[in-house]
Design a protein around this motif. Structure first.
Motif, PDB file in Angstrom:
ATOM      1  N   PRO A 301       0.824  -1.227   0.000  1.00  0.00           N
ATOM      2  CA  PRO A 301       0.000   0.000   0.000  1.00  0.00           C
ATOM      3  C   PRO A 301       0.848   1.263   0.000  1.00  0.00           C
ATOM      4  O   PRO A 301       0.897   2.016   0.986  1.00  0.00           O
ATOM      5  CB  PRO A 301      -0.789  -0.146   1.301  1.00  0.00           C
ATOM      6  N   VAL A 302       1.498   1.546  -1.110  1.00  0.00           N
ATOM      7  CA  VAL A 302       2.460   2.650  -1.134  1.00  0.00           C
ATOM      8  C   VAL A 302       2.126   3.735  -2.158  1.00  0.00           C
ATOM      9  O   VAL A 302       2.836   4.743  -2.223  1.00  0.00           O
ATOM     10  CB  VAL A 302       3.886   2.125  -1.404  1.00  0.00           C
ATOM     11  N   PHE A 303       1.065   3.542  -2.928  1.00  0.00           N
ATOM     12  CA  PHE A 303       0.771   4.488  -4.001  1.00  0.00           C
ATOM     13  C   PHE A 303      -0.400   5.391  -3.631  1.00  0.00           C
ATOM     14  O   PHE A 303      -1.407   4.941  -3.082  1.00  0.00           O
ATOM     15  CB  PHE A 303       0.466   3.750  -5.306  1.00  0.00           C
ATOM     16  N   GLY A 304      -0.236   6.675  -3.946  1.00  0.00           N
ATOM     17  CA  GLY A 304      -1.289   7.638  -3.699  1.00  0.00           C
ATOM     18  C   GLY A 304      -2.297   7.657  -4.826  1.00  0.00           C
ATOM     19  O   GLY A 304      -2.178   6.915  -5.808  1.00  0.00           O
ATOM     20  N   PRO A 305      -3.317   8.531  -4.731  1.00  0.00           N
ATOM     21  CA  PRO A 305      -4.347   8.625  -5.778  1.00  0.00           C
ATOM     22  C   PRO A 305      -3.786   8.976  -7.145  1.00  0.00           C
ATOM     23  O   PRO A 305      -4.382   8.640  -8.175  1.00  0.00           O
ATOM     24  CB  PRO A 305      -5.269   9.734  -5.254  1.00  0.00           C
ATOM     25  N   ASP A 306      -2.626   9.653  -7.169  1.00  0.00           N
ATOM     26  CA  ASP A 306      -2.013  10.038  -8.437  1.00  0.00           C
ATOM     27  C   ASP A 306      -1.160   8.926  -9.031  1.00  0.00           C
ATOM     28  O   ASP A 306      -0.539   9.096 -10.086  1.00  0.00           O
ATOM     29  CB  ASP A 306      -1.177  11.303  -8.264  1.00  0.00           C
ATOM     30  N   GLY A 307      -1.102   7.764  -8.345  1.00  0.00           N
ATOM     31  CA  GLY A 307      -0.307   6.655  -8.840  1.00  0.00           C
ATOM     32  C   GLY A 307       1.157   6.728  -8.477  1.00  0.00           C
ATOM     33  O   GLY A 307       1.931   5.830  -8.824  1.00  0.00           O
ATOM     34  N   GLU A 308       1.568   7.780  -7.777  1.00  0.00           N
ATOM     35  CA  GLU A 308       2.950   7.934  -7.381  1.00  0.00           C
ATOM     36  C   GLU A 308       3.166   7.390  -5.966  1.00  0.00           C
ATOM     37  O   GLU A 308       2.264   7.479  -5.125  1.00  0.00           O
ATOM     38  CB  GLU A 308       3.358   9.414  -7.427  1.00  0.00           C
ATOM     39  N   PRO A 309       4.344   6.832  -5.685  1.00  0.00           N
ATOM     40  CA  PRO A 309       4.618   6.373  -4.320  1.00  0.00           C
ATOM     41  C   PRO A 309       4.765   7.557  -3.376  1.00  0.00           C
ATOM     42  O   PRO A 309       5.323   8.597  -3.745  1.00  0.00           O
ATOM     43  CB  PRO A 309       5.937   5.607  -4.465  1.00  0.00           C
ATOM     44  N   ALA A 310       4.265   7.405  -2.157  1.00  0.00           N
ATOM     45  CA  ALA A 310       4.380   8.457  -1.146  1.00  0.00           C
ATOM     46  C   ALA A 310       5.785   8.379  -0.551  1.00  0.00           C
ATOM     47  O   ALA A 310       6.024   7.706   0.459  1.00  0.00           O
ATOM     48  CB  ALA A 310       3.320   8.274  -0.064  1.00  0.00           C
ATOM     49  N   GLN A 311       6.744   9.059  -1.184  1.00  0.00           N
ATOM     50  CA  GLN A 311       8.144   8.923  -0.819  1.00  0.00           C
ATOM     51  C   GLN A 311       8.787  10.288  -0.597  1.00  0.00           C
ATOM     52  O   GLN A 311       8.317  11.306  -1.092  1.00  0.00           O
ATOM     53  CB  GLN A 311       8.896   8.163  -1.912  1.00  0.00           C
ATOM     54  N   GLN A 312       9.856  10.271   0.151  1.00  0.00           N
ATOM     55  CA  GLN A 312      10.695  11.441   0.343  1.00  0.00           C
ATOM     56  C   GLN A 312      12.097  11.086  -0.129  1.00  0.00           C
ATOM     57  O   GLN A 312      12.807  10.326   0.511  1.00  0.00           O
ATOM     58  CB  GLN A 312      10.731  11.863   1.821  1.00  0.00           C
ATOM     59  N   ARG A 313      12.434  11.569  -1.281  1.00  0.00           N
ATOM     60  CA  ARG A 313      13.744  11.317  -1.879  1.00  0.00           C
ATOM     61  C   ARG A 313      14.038   9.828  -1.999  1.00  0.00           C
ATOM     62  O   ARG A 313      15.142   9.359  -1.763  1.00  0.00           O
ATOM     63  CB  ARG A 313      14.838  12.032  -1.094  1.00  0.00           C
ATOM     64  N   GLY A 314      12.997   9.062  -2.339  1.00  0.00           N
ATOM     65  CA  GLY A 314      13.154   7.638  -2.556  1.00  0.00           C
ATOM     66  C   GLY A 314      12.922   6.777  -1.342  1.00  0.00           C
ATOM     67  O   GLY A 314      12.925   5.548  -1.443  1.00  0.00           O
ATOM     68  N   VAL A 315      12.728   7.396  -0.195  1.00  0.00           N
ATOM     69  CA  VAL A 315      12.525   6.661   1.055  1.00  0.00           C
ATOM     70  C   VAL A 315      11.051   6.676   1.420  1.00  0.00           C
ATOM     71  O   VAL A 315      10.427   7.743   1.467  1.00  0.00           O
ATOM     72  CB  VAL A 315      13.348   7.285   2.200  1.00  0.00           C
ATOM     73  N   LEU A 316      10.476   5.505   1.675  1.00  0.00           N
ATOM     74  CA  LEU A 316       9.081   5.412   2.076  1.00  0.00           C
ATOM     75  C   LEU A 316       9.025   5.181   3.584  1.00  0.00           C
ATOM     76  O   LEU A 316       9.251   4.077   4.073  1.00  0.00           O
ATOM     77  CB  LEU A 316       8.372   4.269   1.334  1.00  0.00           C
ATOM     78  N   GLU A 317       8.755   6.253   4.314  1.00  0.00           N
ATOM     79  CA  GLU A 317       8.774   6.165   5.769  1.00  0.00           C
ATOM     80  C   GLU A 317       7.687   5.220   6.282  1.00  0.00           C
ATOM     81  O   GLU A 317       7.847   4.574   7.304  1.00  0.00           O
ATOM     82  CB  GLU A 317       8.600   7.566   6.375  1.00  0.00           C
ATOM     83  N   GLY A 318       6.566   5.142   5.604  1.00  0.00           N
ATOM     84  CA  GLY A 318       5.487   4.270   6.047  1.00  0.00           C
ATOM     85  C   GLY A 318       5.685   2.814   5.680  1.00  0.00           C
ATOM     86  O   GLY A 318       4.883   1.958   6.054  1.00  0.00           O
ATOM     87  N   GLN A 319       6.766   2.518   4.934  1.00  0.00           N
ATOM     88  CA  GLN A 319       7.053   1.147   4.513  1.00  0.00           C
ATOM     89  C   GLN A 319       8.557   0.932   4.659  1.00  0.00           C
ATOM     90  O   GLN A 319       9.301   0.921   3.674  1.00  0.00           O
ATOM     91  CB  GLN A 319       6.599   0.940   3.068  1.00  0.00           C
ATOM     92  N   PRO A 320       9.043   0.776   5.900  1.00  0.00           N
ATOM     93  CA  PRO A 320      10.490   0.691   6.130  1.00  0.00           C
ATOM     94  C   PRO A 320      11.135  -0.419   5.294  1.00  0.00           C
ATOM     95  O   PRO A 320      10.635  -1.538   5.221  1.00  0.00           O
ATOM     96  CB  PRO A 320      10.593   0.379   7.626  1.00  0.00           C
ATOM     97  N   GLY A 321      12.247  -0.051   4.679  1.00  0.00           N
ATOM     98  CA  GLY A 321      12.978  -1.027   3.875  1.00  0.00           C
ATOM     99  C   GLY A 321      12.621  -1.032   2.407  1.00  0.00           C
ATOM    100  O   GLY A 321      13.258  -1.742   1.625  1.00  0.00           O
ATOM    101  N   LEU A 322      11.623  -0.249   2.015  1.00  0.00           N
ATOM    102  CA  LEU A 322      11.254  -0.149   0.608  1.00  0.00           C
ATOM    103  C   LEU A 322      11.709   1.203   0.076  1.00  0.00           C
ATOM    104  O   LEU A 322      11.472   2.238   0.701  1.00  0.00           O
ATOM    105  CB  LEU A 322       9.745  -0.296   0.419  1.00  0.00           C
ATOM    106  N   TYR A 323      12.360   1.175  -1.084  1.00  0.00           N
ATOM    107  CA  TYR A 323      12.944   2.386  -1.642  1.00  0.00           C
ATOM    108  C   TYR A 323      12.666   2.453  -3.144  1.00  0.00           C
ATOM    109  O   TYR A 323      12.416   1.432  -3.791  1.00  0.00           O
ATOM    110  CB  TYR A 323      14.465   2.407  -1.417  1.00  0.00           C
ATOM    111  N   PHE A 324      12.732   3.665  -3.677  1.00  0.00           N
ATOM    112  CA  PHE A 324      12.604   3.887  -5.115  1.00  0.00           C
ATOM    113  C   PHE A 324      13.804   4.699  -5.594  1.00  0.00           C
ATOM    114  O   PHE A 324      14.271   5.612  -4.899  1.00  0.00           O
ATOM    115  CB  PHE A 324      11.317   4.651  -5.449  1.00  0.00           C
ATOM    116  N   VAL A 325      14.295   4.382  -6.783  1.00  0.00           N
ATOM    117  CA  VAL A 325      15.343   5.156  -7.439  1.00  0.00           C
ATOM    118  C   VAL A 325      14.971   5.281  -8.915  1.00  0.00           C
ATOM    119  O   VAL A 325      14.543   4.299  -9.539  1.00  0.00           O
ATOM    120  CB  VAL A 325      16.737   4.499  -7.310  1.00  0.00           C
TER     121      VAL A 325
END
Length: 377
Positions: A301-325
């Motif tokens: 459950p990491v994607f917002g209504p716009d289809g983008e992950p809710a991340q801060q500079r690739g770090v998903l605080e609500g999903q520890p250990g999951l990252y985007f680059v």
């Protein structure tokens, strides 16, 4: 199905995944990179034959290994793919090709990465470095075009030989549409449909660009970021709209005989209909209408209504250990560009390592170095 346990799985062996692997290797962390291609770089080799990068070679190197050759040349599709393959070998990155990931989920506090083979991975961290906007997007009325019209989406376009004789309608006037329209104009009458997205006011492959390009890339990396007011204002516009024309100019299209026409809105009697009511008689349609996201394989459950992950500079605080680059404007305008993925990858790996040092090792596991792998069935 057997299971391999590893600290980090990087999904995607393109420039974002390889840059992430470089920084993980430097930190001595155990990881594996999974890529669906036969060879590293195949995602680039699958694009159209005449494709060249928009950035000069001096801006196309990944961390630790500059791109070889003249700095102001523009690498071809195959040249850059070969560079990625050489980079993976130079950095001794553990890339496993022909390994398509079909699901990422979480079980018992660990991530589970399922592949299309007989092996799955359990990991403390997963870095998503593969683009998931790869499902070709075409309008619903495309299926109502007459069967004698040959249809090709930009993702499948390679060269003009794929088209049949007769006029071609290129739908979508962004960079892909303009590049393909210009190439097709050598052998076909070409109609380019869609609004003009604007254009850079200079030619990127002429000498003045050697002064302007460094300034532009500095803005992309340092000024247009989520930390600056101008970057925060620009970001939603970049995410919502196509970029201005970079290499091809309107004058180039006009000189080549490309005819600009109104937006394509539907089909009448098997022929495409434009916004002005006309229905051009064409033999081919090339859809340069972009892609839609396929996030079904990321079962989290990491994607917002716009289809983008809710991340801060690739770090998903609500999903520890999951990252985007490598996401578009992940941190800066340069985040999805070759010159930007290394910085974002370094930030993600720094966060990943800090988390690993704060977390006790799971029961029953032993430390692994960067080249030691353990498997269990």
């Amino acid at each position: 199905m057997s299971t391999e346990r590893i600290e980090t799985v990087v999904v995607g062996g393109g420039q974002a995944g390889l840059a992430t692997g470089y920084h993980l290797t430097r930190r001595g962390r155990p990881f594996v990179i999974l890529d669906a291609g036969e060879r590293v770089g195949d995602a680039w080799r699958a694009r159209w034959d005449s494709l060249r990068l928009f950035s000069p070679a001096k801006f196309d190197g990944l961390p630790g290994l500059p791109y070889p050759g003249p700095g102001w040349a523009f690498p071809t599709r195959d040249e850059f793919a070969d560079y990625l393959q050489a980079y993976a070998a130079w950095a001794e990155l553990p890339v496993r090709t022909r390994t398509a990931v079909r699901r990422v989920s979480c079980e018992g506090g660990r991530y589970v990465v399922e592949t299309d083979g007989d092996l799955r991975y359990e990991a403390e961290n997963v870095v998503i470095a593969a683009g998931y906007d790869r499902l070709p997007k075409t309008p619903e009325y495309a299926g109502r075009l007459a069967p004698d019209i040959r249809q090709v989406h930009a993702v499948d376009y390679r060269n003009p030989d794929q088209l049949q004789d007769g006029p071609a309608l290129v739908v979508g006037a962004g960079n892909s549409g303009a590049d393909i329209a210009l190439e097709l104009a050598r052998t076909h009458r070409v109609l380019l449909s869609g609004p003009h997205p604007g254009q850079l006011p200079w030619h990127i492959d002429r000498r003045p660009s050697r002064v302007l390009a460094p300034v532009l890339f500095f803005l992309f990396r340092r000024v247009f970021t989520v930390r600056t007011p101008v970057g925060r204002k620009l970001r939603p516009k970049v995410l919502a709209h196509s970029a201005p024309l970079i290499r091809v100019k309107s004058a180039d299209l006009t000189a080549a005989g490309v005819e600009r026409v109104a937006r394509t809105t539907g089909v009448r009697d098997g022929r495409p209909v434009l916004a002005d009511g006309t229905a051009p008689d064409v033999a081919n349609v090339v859809w340069c209408t972009g892609f839609r996201p396929n996030t079904s394989w990321i079962d989290l459950p990491v994607f917002g209504p716009d289809g983008e992950p809710a991340q801060q500079r690739g770090v998903l605080e609500g999903q520890p250990g999951l990252y985007f680059v490598g996401r578009l404007f992940q941190y800066a305008m340069a985040s999805s560009m070759i010159q930007g993925v290394g910085r974002d990858a370094e930030h993600v790996v720094r966060h990943l390592v800090a988390r690993a040092t704060q977390r006790p090792a799971p029961a029953g596991t032993t430390p692994l170095d960067a080249h030691d792998r353990s498997s269990s069935g």
